[in-house]
Every structure is written in structure tokens, then in C-alpha cells.
Design an enzyme around this catalytic site. Structure first.
Site, PDB file in Angstrom:
ATOM      1  N   HIS A   3      -3.611  -5.213   0.500  1.00 28.77           N
ATOM      2  CA  HIS A   3      -3.099  -5.602   1.817  1.00 28.77           C
ATOM      3  C   HIS A   3      -3.104  -7.125   2.006  1.00 28.77           C
ATOM      4  CE1 HIS A   3      -2.590  -1.736   3.931  1.00 28.77           C
ATOM      5  NE2 HIS A   3      -3.502  -1.305   3.070  1.00 28.77           N
ATOM      6  N   GLU A  13      -1.389  -8.801   3.979  1.00 29.13           N
ATOM      7  CA  GLU A  13      -1.176  -9.154   5.394  1.00 29.13           C
ATOM      8  C   GLU A  13      -2.476  -9.292   6.167  1.00 29.13           C
ATOM      9  OE1 GLU A  13      -1.906  -4.835   5.829  1.00 29.13           O
ATOM     10  OE2 GLU A  13      -0.998  -6.108   4.295  1.00 29.13           O
ATOM     11  N   CYS A  29       0.834  -1.201   0.000  1.00 28.44           N
ATOM     12  CA  CYS A  29       0.000   0.000   0.000  1.00 28.44           C
ATOM     13  C   CYS A  29       0.872   1.256   0.000  1.00 28.44           C
ATOM     14  CB  CYS A  29      -0.989  -0.024   1.162  1.00 28.44           C
ATOM     15  SG  CYS A  29      -2.379   1.111   0.918  1.00 28.44           S
TER      16      CYS A  29
END
Length: 220
Positions: free
Chosen positions: A188, A190, A90
């Protein structure tokens, strides 16, 4: 294996968990000597980059931390000089782009902005992936990703190539450097919800760890 996460400890918990879940050691660090002692650099998500760093006035940027921007840009420069692989997520993708003399769209206008902007939760949409790229090897020709951003890459940084785009608006979703071990995603991995997306975000981190192995980087 040590991965430097170039951010502030209170805002990098998701990234620490992401890295350690795959057996690597995370080092939340902004000091050059700490980063130099790691095998790779992860540039995490966060606020907007100071527009002056890519030659513009503020036209919609917010949540700016100029000191952090400087430290993250320096961390990227150090990683390049030392040959460390870099993963940007990001804001981290945008740091890579700006460091390589690219620019950003400071505020995505409707309806594009609503498609990507965080609104109490991530937005999910399809991303189309270019053939013969690192992301294509992980997910094939398309996958569902999660957006939480109101800015995007405008002019591409030197040496970068586009790996994937949102087919609805052409927003750049991932990049790779043409000759250096540098990759980045606008989404994202994660924290992506597998139940919503059927996309395994862990594949990105696994590839990054493989990239470190492939480069054969050793701590001096």
C-alpha cells in the site's frame, strides 16, 4: 490529468488523497463513460475477489462484493482496449491478475499469512526487487513494504512478469505487463509509514503519472 479510481467513494479516500497530492485530478468512477474520459486507471485495495471469476470454489475468501468485482474487471478491460495505463494496489493487483486469466491463493497459511495479514495495522517486511524493472528504478534492489492481505497471486496472469517478491516466502509483491502500460503492487504505497519503512510510497504514483505521459494518451 485525470485518474479514474475504480471503487466506491466511501472506501477510496486514501487513494483520492494519494492522487491529488501529486497534482492529478481523481475521479472515483465505475461507469465506463467516466473512466473513458480519464488518462489512467487506478484499481484500489479492498475485499476479496469472487473465486468463481478464476474458476475456483470459495476456500477462504471473505469480504466479497461480486458486483464491484464485475465493475472493476470491466473497468480494466475498458482501460486495456483504450490503451489507458493501469496501476493496481493490493486487491487492484489481484484484479489485474484475474482479468489476465491468473489465479489467487485464497488464504495464505501460517506462518506466511501472519507475515502479510492486516492485524489492526499493516505488517512491514523486506521486498526484493528484480533488476531492470520499473520498481528497481525507483527503489533499487530492495525496499521495505507494508502488507495488509491474506491472499496472493498464485498462477501469474498472461503477459505479466514478476517485479518483486518477499524473500521470506516468495510471495509476489509487484508485477508489470510485458507489453502494456500496466503495473501493480501488493502493498500500500498510498499509506505506507515512511518512519517505519524509509520507503517513499509517492514514488509509485509519480512513476504512474510519468507512464501516462510516456504513453502519450490523449482523451478522445
Amino acid at each position: 490529468m485525470k485518474i479514474a479510481i475504480a471503487g466506491k467513494a466511501e472506501k477510496t479516500g486514501n487513494y483520492v488523497r494519494y492522487v491529488t497530492a501529486f497534482g492529478a485530478e481523481s475521479v472515483v468512477a465505475l461507469r465506463p463513460e467516466e473512466i473513458a474520459g480519464c488518462h489512467g486507471l487506478l484499481l484500489p485495495g479492498g475485499g476479496d475477489i469472487t473465486p468463481a471469476f478464476y474458476g475456483e470454489q470459495n476456500r477462504g475468501s471473505a469480504d466479497i462484493d461480486t458486483e464491484l468485482d464485475i465493475l472493476q474487471l470491466q473497468a480494466f478491460d475498458l482501460a486495456v482496449k483504450k490503451g489507458l495505463p493501469v496501476l493496481g494496489i493490493c486487491k487492484g493487483l489481484q484484479v489485474i491478475n484475474v482479468a489476465l486469466k491468473g489465479t489467487l491463493i485464497q488464504n495464505l497459511e501460517p506462518p506466511v499469512g501472519e507475515r502479510h495479514r492486516y492485524d489492526g495495522e499493516d505488517k512491514y517486511h523486506k521486498s526484493v526487487i528484480s533488476k531492470a524493472t520499473w520498481l528497481h528504478r525507483l527503489y533499487g534492489g530492495e525496499t521495505i513494504v507494508n502488507s495488509a492481505h491474506h491472499q496472493a497471486i498464485d498462477r501469474l496472469g498472461k503477459g505479466l512478469s514478476v517485479v518483486s517478491r518477499c524473500p521470506l516466502d516468495d510471495c509476489i509483491e509487484a508485477v508489470a505487463h510485458e507489453s502494456l502500460p500496466i503495473i501493480g503492487v501488493q502493498w500500500h504505497p498510498e499509506r505506507i509509514d515512511f518512519e517505519k519503512s524509509r520507503t517513499d510510497g509517492g514514488k509509485v504514483l509519480k512513476y504512474f503519472l510519468e507512464l501516462i505521459h510516456m504513453t502519450g494518451h490523449k482523451i478522445l
